[in-house]
Design a protein around this motif. Structure first.
Motif, PDB file in Angstrom:
ATOM      1  N   ALA A 230      35.071 -25.176  16.348  1.00 25.13           N
ATOM      2  CA  ALA A 230      34.516 -26.402  16.926  1.00 25.13           C
ATOM      3  C   ALA A 230      34.390 -27.505  15.886  1.00 25.13           C
ATOM      4  O   ALA A 230      33.822 -28.554  16.155  1.00 25.13           O
ATOM      5  CB  ALA A 230      33.159 -26.115  17.542  1.00 25.13           C
ATOM      6  N   SER A 231      34.911 -27.279  14.693  1.00 22.73           N
ATOM      7  CA  SER A 231      34.768 -28.257  13.617  1.00 22.73           C
ATOM      8  C   SER A 231      35.493 -29.562  13.918  1.00 22.73           C
ATOM      9  O   SER A 231      35.167 -30.597  13.356  1.00 22.73           O
ATOM     10  CB  SER A 231      35.274 -27.671  12.293  1.00 22.73           C
ATOM     11  N   GLY A 232      36.435 -29.553  14.788  1.00 19.68           N
ATOM     12  CA  GLY A 232      37.181 -30.760  15.110  1.00 19.68           C
ATOM     13  C   GLY A 232      36.426 -31.702  16.028  1.00 19.68           C
ATOM     14  O   GLY A 232      36.804 -32.859  16.197  1.00 19.68           O
ATOM     15  N   PHE A 233      35.334 -31.235  16.606  1.00 15.23           N
ATOM     16  CA  PHE A 233      34.568 -32.065  17.528  1.00 15.23           C
ATOM     17  C   PHE A 233      33.399 -32.708  16.783  1.00 15.23           C
ATOM     18  O   PHE A 233      32.624 -32.027  16.127  1.00 15.23           O
ATOM     19  CB  PHE A 233      34.061 -31.226  18.703  1.00 15.23           C
ATOM     20  N   LYS A 234      33.247 -33.982  16.929  1.00 18.28           N
ATOM     21  CA  LYS A 234      32.186 -34.730  16.239  1.00 18.28           C
ATOM     22  C   LYS A 234      31.036 -34.965  17.215  1.00 18.28           C
ATOM     23  O   LYS A 234      30.769 -36.085  17.607  1.00 18.28           O
ATOM     24  CB  LYS A 234      32.733 -36.048  15.726  1.00 18.28           C
ATOM     25  N   VAL A 235      30.349 -33.927  17.610  1.00 20.66           N
ATOM     26  CA  VAL A 235      29.271 -34.055  18.587  1.00 20.66           C
ATOM     27  C   VAL A 235      27.895 -34.056  17.928  1.00 20.66           C
ATOM     28  O   VAL A 235      26.922 -34.479  18.541  1.00 20.66           O
ATOM     29  CB  VAL A 235      29.337 -32.937  19.649  1.00 20.66           C
ATOM     30  N   MET A 236      27.802 -33.556  16.708  1.00 24.25           N
ATOM     31  CA  MET A 236      26.503 -33.472  16.049  1.00 24.25           C
ATOM     32  C   MET A 236      25.866 -34.854  15.892  1.00 24.25           C
ATOM     33  O   MET A 236      24.660 -34.999  16.074  1.00 24.25           O
ATOM     34  CB  MET A 236      26.683 -32.795  14.685  1.00 24.25           C
ATOM     35  N   GLU A 237      26.692 -35.844  15.585  1.00 25.94           N
ATOM     36  CA  GLU A 237      26.172 -37.201  15.452  1.00 25.94           C
ATOM     37  C   GLU A 237      25.582 -37.686  16.775  1.00 25.94           C
ATOM     38  O   GLU A 237      24.504 -38.282  16.811  1.00 25.94           O
ATOM     39  CB  GLU A 237      27.271 -38.161  15.003  1.00 25.94           C
ATOM     40  N   LYS A 238      26.255 -37.423  17.860  1.00 25.38           N
ATOM     41  CA  LYS A 238      25.783 -37.841  19.185  1.00 25.38           C
ATOM     42  C   LYS A 238      24.496 -37.108  19.555  1.00 25.38           C
ATOM     43  O   LYS A 238      23.586 -37.690  20.149  1.00 25.38           O
ATOM     44  CB  LYS A 238      26.854 -37.598  20.236  1.00 25.38           C
ATOM     45  N   ILE A 239      24.417 -35.813  19.208  1.00 23.27           N
ATOM     46  CA  ILE A 239      23.218 -35.034  19.520  1.00 23.27           C
ATOM     47  C   ILE A 239      22.013 -35.587  18.757  1.00 23.27           C
ATOM     48  O   ILE A 239      20.937 -35.772  19.323  1.00 23.27           O
ATOM     49  CB  ILE A 239      23.442 -33.534  19.207  1.00 23.27           C
ATOM     50  N   ASN A 240      22.202 -35.845  17.460  1.00 24.71           N
ATOM     51  CA  ASN A 240      21.104 -36.391  16.649  1.00 24.71           C
ATOM     52  C   ASN A 240      20.674 -37.769  17.152  1.00 24.71           C
ATOM     53  O   ASN A 240      19.482 -38.077  17.188  1.00 24.71           O
ATOM     54  CB  ASN A 240      21.513 -36.455  15.174  1.00 24.71           C
ATOM     55  N   LYS A 241      21.636 -38.578  17.549  1.00 24.30           N
ATOM     56  CA  LYS A 241      21.326 -39.915  18.072  1.00 24.30           C
ATOM     57  C   LYS A 241      20.532 -39.785  19.379  1.00 24.30           C
ATOM     58  O   LYS A 241      19.564 -40.509  19.619  1.00 24.30           O
ATOM     59  CB  LYS A 241      22.616 -40.690  18.297  1.00 24.30           C
TER      60      LYS A 241
END
Length: 125
Positions: free
Chosen positions: A107-118
């Motif tokens: 799942a490293s190719g998905f940049k969702v952590m930034e959206k979750i933190n936001k």
């Protein structure tokens, strides 16, 4: 009595000609090799247990039952004429080479952590 003659009426031997003439095999006299697969219980895989010689598939099933299902637990049999089994040649082994790089599974190719933190940050406010 002819040495080639059998006392058993079920045996039909080829009448070999000593003069060296070609032998003609009639239909039903040439027996095929059948590979036998048996299943010990319902839902289990069929496993190769051996082979039988028979003139046709129906008799191969009968011979397989007598040979491989009489003493051992068995719920199903398959017979396949050996000549009908196809396999790849040894020089085609590169066809089975696997891609050992399986990064597409990460799942490293998905940049969702930034959206979750936001999202978390906006929910606290």
């Amino acid at each position: 009595m002819d040495l080639n003659q059998s006392l058993d009426p079920r045996v039909n031997r080829l009448q070999l000609v000593p003069s060296g003439e070609p032998v003609v095999v009639q239909d039903g006299e040439n027996w095929n090799v059948f590979e036998v697969f048996h299943q010990e219980k319902r839902g289990a895989h069929h496993e190769h247990v051996g082979c039988v010689h028979a003139p046709n598939a129906q008799l191969a099933l009968v011979f397989a039952k007598e040979q491989f299902a009489r003493r051992k637990k068995c719920v199903n049999l398959w017979v396949v004429r050996s000549a009908d089994i196809l396999a790849f040649q040894a020089e085609d082994e590169d066809m089975f080479a696997n891609n050992l790089d399986k990064t597409y599974r990460d799942a490293s190719g998905f940049k969702v952590m930034e959206k979750i933190n936001k999202f978390k940050k906006s929910a606290k406010e």
